[in-house]
Design a protein around this motif. Structure first.
Motif, short mmCIF file in Angstrom:
data_model
loop_
_atom_site.label_atom_id
_atom_site.label_comp_id
_atom_site.label_asym_id
_atom_site.label_seq_id
_atom_site.Cartn_x
_atom_site.Cartn_y
_atom_site.Cartn_z
N ARG A 50 0.80 -1.18 0.20
CA ARG A 50 -0.03 0.10 0.11
C ARG A 50 0.95 1.25 0.14
NH1 ARG A 50 -5.05 0.97 2.13
NH2 ARG A 50 -6.40 -0.48 1.60
N LEU A 73 -13.13 18.12 25.20
CA LEU A 73 -14.31 17.59 24.78
C LEU A 73 -15.21 17.16 26.01
CD1 LEU A 73 -12.55 14.80 22.61
CD2 LEU A 73 -14.25 16.12 21.76
N THR A 79 -19.23 15.10 20.27
CA THR A 79 -19.11 13.77 19.45
C THR A 79 -19.80 14.28 18.18
OG1 THR A 79 -21.01 12.89 20.60
CG2 THR A 79 -18.83 12.12 21.43
N GLN A 83 -18.63 13.88 14.43
CA GLN A 83 -19.06 13.30 13.37
C GLN A 83 -19.43 13.94 12.12
OE1 GLN A 83 -21.22 9.70 14.05
NE2 GLN A 83 -21.75 10.20 16.13
N GLU A 86 -16.37 14.63 10.19
CA GLU A 86 -15.54 13.53 9.67
C GLU A 86 -16.69 12.94 8.20
OE1 GLU A 86 -15.95 9.71 10.38
OE2 GLU A 86 -13.96 9.47 10.57
N VAL A 90 -14.22 12.35 4.97
CA VAL A 90 -13.60 11.11 4.72
C VAL A 90 -14.29 10.73 3.31
CG1 VAL A 90 -14.26 8.46 5.15
CG2 VAL A 90 -13.88 9.85 7.04
N SER A 95 -8.14 12.44 6.19
CA SER A 95 -8.17 12.16 7.46
C SER A 95 -8.47 13.33 8.32
CB SER A 95 -6.94 11.27 7.65
OG SER A 95 -6.06 12.12 7.94
N VAL A 96 -8.91 12.90 9.60
CA VAL A 96 -9.28 13.86 10.48
C VAL A 96 -8.33 13.98 11.81
CG1 VAL A 96 -11.03 14.73 12.17
CG2 VAL A 96 -11.67 13.94 9.81
N HIS A 97 -7.56 14.99 11.96
CA HIS A 97 -6.71 14.89 13.11
C HIS A 97 -7.66 16.06 14.07
CE1 HIS A 97 -2.56 14.74 10.97
NE2 HIS A 97 -3.62 14.26 10.55
N ILE A 98 -7.54 15.36 15.47
CA ILE A 98 -8.28 16.31 16.48
C ILE A 98 -7.12 16.71 17.30
CG2 ILE A 98 -10.58 15.32 16.02
CD1 ILE A 98 -9.79 14.05 18.82
N LEU B 73 -19.36 7.50 17.17
CA LEU B 73 -19.22 8.34 18.37
C LEU B 73 -20.48 8.37 19.18
CD1 LEU B 73 -16.68 11.10 17.32
CD2 LEU B 73 -16.26 9.47 19.13
N ILE B 82 -11.21 9.54 23.72
CA ILE B 82 -10.66 10.32 22.95
C ILE B 82 -9.56 11.22 23.85
CG2 ILE B 82 -10.48 12.41 21.57
CD1 ILE B 82 -13.18 11.34 20.35
N VAL B 96 -3.21 13.02 16.71
CA VAL B 96 -4.36 12.07 16.65
C VAL B 96 -5.29 12.07 15.69
CG1 VAL B 96 -6.00 11.29 18.06
CG2 VAL B 96 -4.01 12.20 19.49
N HIS B 97 -5.39 11.17 14.91
CA HIS B 97 -6.13 11.01 13.85
C HIS B 97 -7.53 10.11 14.47
CE1 HIS B 97 -3.28 11.42 10.16
NE2 HIS B 97 -2.79 11.94 11.36
N ILE B 98 -8.72 10.41 13.84
CA ILE B 98 -9.63 9.68 14.28
C ILE B 98 -10.60 8.95 12.99
CG2 ILE B 98 -10.05 10.70 16.45
CD1 ILE B 98 -12.45 12.14 15.21
N LEU B 99 -11.14 7.95 13.46
CA LEU B 99 -11.85 7.48 12.25
C LEU B 99 -13.04 6.68 12.90
CD1 LEU B 99 -12.20 6.28 9.18
CD2 LEU B 99 -10.75 4.44 10.04
N CYS B 100 -14.22 7.21 12.46
CA CYS B 100 -15.47 6.31 12.94
C CYS B 100 -15.95 5.85 11.90
CB CYS B 100 -16.62 7.49 13.21
SG CYS B 100 -15.88 8.89 14.27
N HIS B 102 -18.71 3.62 11.86
CA HIS B 102 -19.88 3.71 11.74
C HIS B 102 -20.87 2.84 10.74
CE1 HIS B 102 -22.63 6.14 14.08
NE2 HIS B 102 -23.31 6.80 12.87
N ARG B 104 -20.31 2.97 7.61
CA ARG B 104 -19.52 2.72 6.34
C ARG B 104 -19.30 1.40 5.82
NH1 ARG B 104 -17.59 8.08 7.54
NH2 ARG B 104 -15.71 7.04 8.57
N LEU B 112 -6.87 0.28 6.92
CA LEU B 112 -5.81 -0.08 6.34
C LEU B 112 -5.20 1.30 5.95
CD1 LEU B 112 -6.59 -3.17 4.66
CD2 LEU B 112 -5.46 -3.01 6.63
N GLU B 113 -5.82 2.34 5.41
CA GLU B 113 -5.51 3.28 4.88
C GLU B 113 -4.82 4.20 5.77
OE1 GLU B 113 -4.62 4.49 1.93
OE2 GLU B 113 -4.31 6.69 2.86
#
Lengths: 343, 343
Positions: A50, A73, A79, A83, A86, A90, A95-98, B73, B82, B96-100, B102, B104, B112-113
């Motif tokens: 990849r 938070l 939240t 959301q 995000e 996406v 990608s989302v940094h917080i 979330l 978080i 910090v990257h977050i991924l929900c 949900h 999808r 993986l990405e």
DNA sequence: TGGTCGGCTGAAACCGGTTTCTGTTAACCG
DNA sequence: CGGTTAACAGAAACCGGTTTCAGCCGACCA
């Protein structure tokens, strides 16, 4: 079978082609013969390759990432904000940094640092200094959410004043209530500040003296319980109604009131702000203001992505999303006829 | 004065030095004469230069970022997670990257990405398939939070079973209650699954028949209100107690019960799980299980950072953090003597 | 048969940093 | 005064991708 951390050059060697061809295949760009494509895909598949995001981002000149900065938070509100953000980021493969500035002293510096690893940043109003905000905006697109930015930094916020005016007027005029208190800390965020101002404004419009000070607490349910202890606990006369800066506080106050044996709305009316899911479901259902929380950050993400796409143009201006007054039982309005609760 | 997007080479030219010197100055590494340092710092200051994270990360071979993967979330629990994660990541200069994931469908691919843009990933138990988890772990350090991973993927979780056993036994034996119901969806997460199993186990240990099925709802306050509607609404006989999978549900049930005029704990006992701040404050105070939520992700972040630092060693093993039964008024225990509520 | 064009491939440059390695200079020593 | 060494500066390689550009080859056309 699959080594980790393969590189284009390794795959190229294994497939017996050039790195350019590997890149073309893995991105589907350019013209590649069927024979080459197969060889490359075989190697990629076999070794579980990849592409590394860093190299890709560096070459593309964009990070493929969005930042989101918070004061800290807490609870369902944040939240929802995450959301919303995000959900827009996406699909654009960002990608989302917080970053929660919370109690950290070096948060301004960290926000600038974030500006170097993302394509754009959404900052909650009141989180960092105007000066830092302006510096940040020189580097990447910035949008202020739930607040206003300095200069021509664009912002997305909800119409706090309009609905809070209508709500307070409803309580004062339609229900003929006096002795309302406001629970929430105007210093804490621009949102609460606007709501508190509108609460007072509605009083003035009707020639009624508003309370001098709010009950300044934070925005969580536990704070609402504490406020209830303070307001309903004993010595001071009980107010006629409690106007809360958000639903979480309101639910806390509600629990506190019910736990004391008070009847809502007969003995005390309570209102919230946000229309979170529980608001419609509790008994009595909560009168509140519906605010498109997710939409705030979703719109911010869209603005940022657009600005990051065409560098140079400033979206500018402030977007104000509409809010809606939702009258339910907790302010004294009659319950809707068929078990419904105004949702 | 301050252009955006400066590069080392531009600064080097402006300061009349080489890029190596600029790099040395901006990192404080190597030997640089005072004269050179001053010239470089002047240029950096004057043009507001900040090194781009991509180039830096690419050269360093590490992303300086951590991932955190959620099923979705909702509510205070996730914000705690978080914050715990962030509190460990930021001091290590990791973003910090977050991924929900949900709803999808392509979430496995997105995880993986993410593995290609961060130095390590914490994944909530039950979020993604074991197969994907194993693939991911080949690329970067992975820790499963609140659940168990396949193979030798390390995990951090709380002792759900121990405290839930003790809690249920307390209700059955000490308060001599029967007809308890469990509210929460065991399919929803490994945590709830363990709690439901322990709830049944405690019944079996005492030779009491547990309910066949839980009241399967989600984990938010609104779901608790819905559960209350279902349990207390009418036709079916009222249970003696409601054991909830978390505090949010419990508060929803509490509001629902109080709103119906029921007295807690006289008419109905209610228990939660998590010991969130509001639990100690509501009236009646909520009997619950204290769980170190933040510590779960903080520990996960530490494991990841350590593993990312010394690649090759697998931390391995599962870490189980202790929990603690917190008895308050809502289960029928007497209120503590001095207004305190068990905190 | 010679010329043109289009399809395909790979070498090399580039993105923005860090780091090694070489070289220069001055100081210090015998 | 010659020689060794330490301090410092800069050229160049490198990280892992993408993209430009030049070149090769076969097809097609006159």
């Amino acid at each position: 079978m699959s080594n980790s951390r393969m590189t284009v050059r390794e795959i190229a060697k294994l497939a017996g082609v050039s790195v350019a061809t590997v890149s073309r295949v893995s991105n589907g760009t350019g013209q590649v013969s069927e024979e080459m494509r197969r060889r490359v895909l075989d190697a990629i598949e076999k070794h579980g390759y990849r592409p590394d995001h860093l190299g890709r981002a560096l070459a593309a000149g964009r990070h493929g990432a969005l930042g989101l900065v918070f004061p800290g938070l807490s609870g369902p509100y944040f939240t929802e904000l995450i959301q919303g953000f995000e959900s827009e980021a996406v699909p654009s493969r960002a990608s989302v940094h917080i970053l929660c500035t919370h109690l950290r002293s070096d948060s301004d510096d960290q926000v600038l640092e974030m500006g170097r690893r993302v394509d754009g940043v959404a900052v909650m109003g009141g989180t960092i200094s105007d000066e830092t905000l302006l510096r940040l905006a020189k580097t990447v697109p910035v949008v202020v959410v739930a607040g206003e930015g300095p200069g021509d930094i664009p912002s997305v916020r909800a119409d706090n004043a309009g609905s809070m005016l209508a709500l307070t007027r409803h309580l004062l005029a339609d229900h003929d209530l006096r002795d309302l208190v406001f629970v929430g800390n105007p210093e804490g965020s621009p949102d609460v500040s606007e709501r508190w101002a509108a609460f007072r404004q509605a009083h003035h419009d009707l020639g009624i003296r508003p309370p001098a000070d709010p009950v300044a607490v934070s925005m969580q349910q536990a704070d609402g319980v504490l406020a209830a202890d303070q307001l309903l606990g004993g010595s001071t006369p009980r107010p006629a109604g409690v106007v809360c800066a958000n639903d979480e506080i309101a639910l806390g106050v509600l629990v506190g009131a019910l736990g004391r044996g008070l009847r809502v709305p007969q003995d005390l009316i309570i209102t919230g702000f946000d229309d979170m899911p529980a608001a419609a479901l509790v008994t009595p259902a909560l009168t509140t203001v519906r605010q498109p929380v997710r939409e705030l950050t979703a719109e911010a993400a869209r603005l940022i992505l657009r600005a990051a796409g065409q560098p140079g143009d400033t979206p500018a201006g402030g977007l104000v999303l509409p809010t809606e007054l939702v009258l339910r039982r907790s302010c004294g309005c009659p319950a809707p006829p068929t078990g419904g609760t105004g949702r």
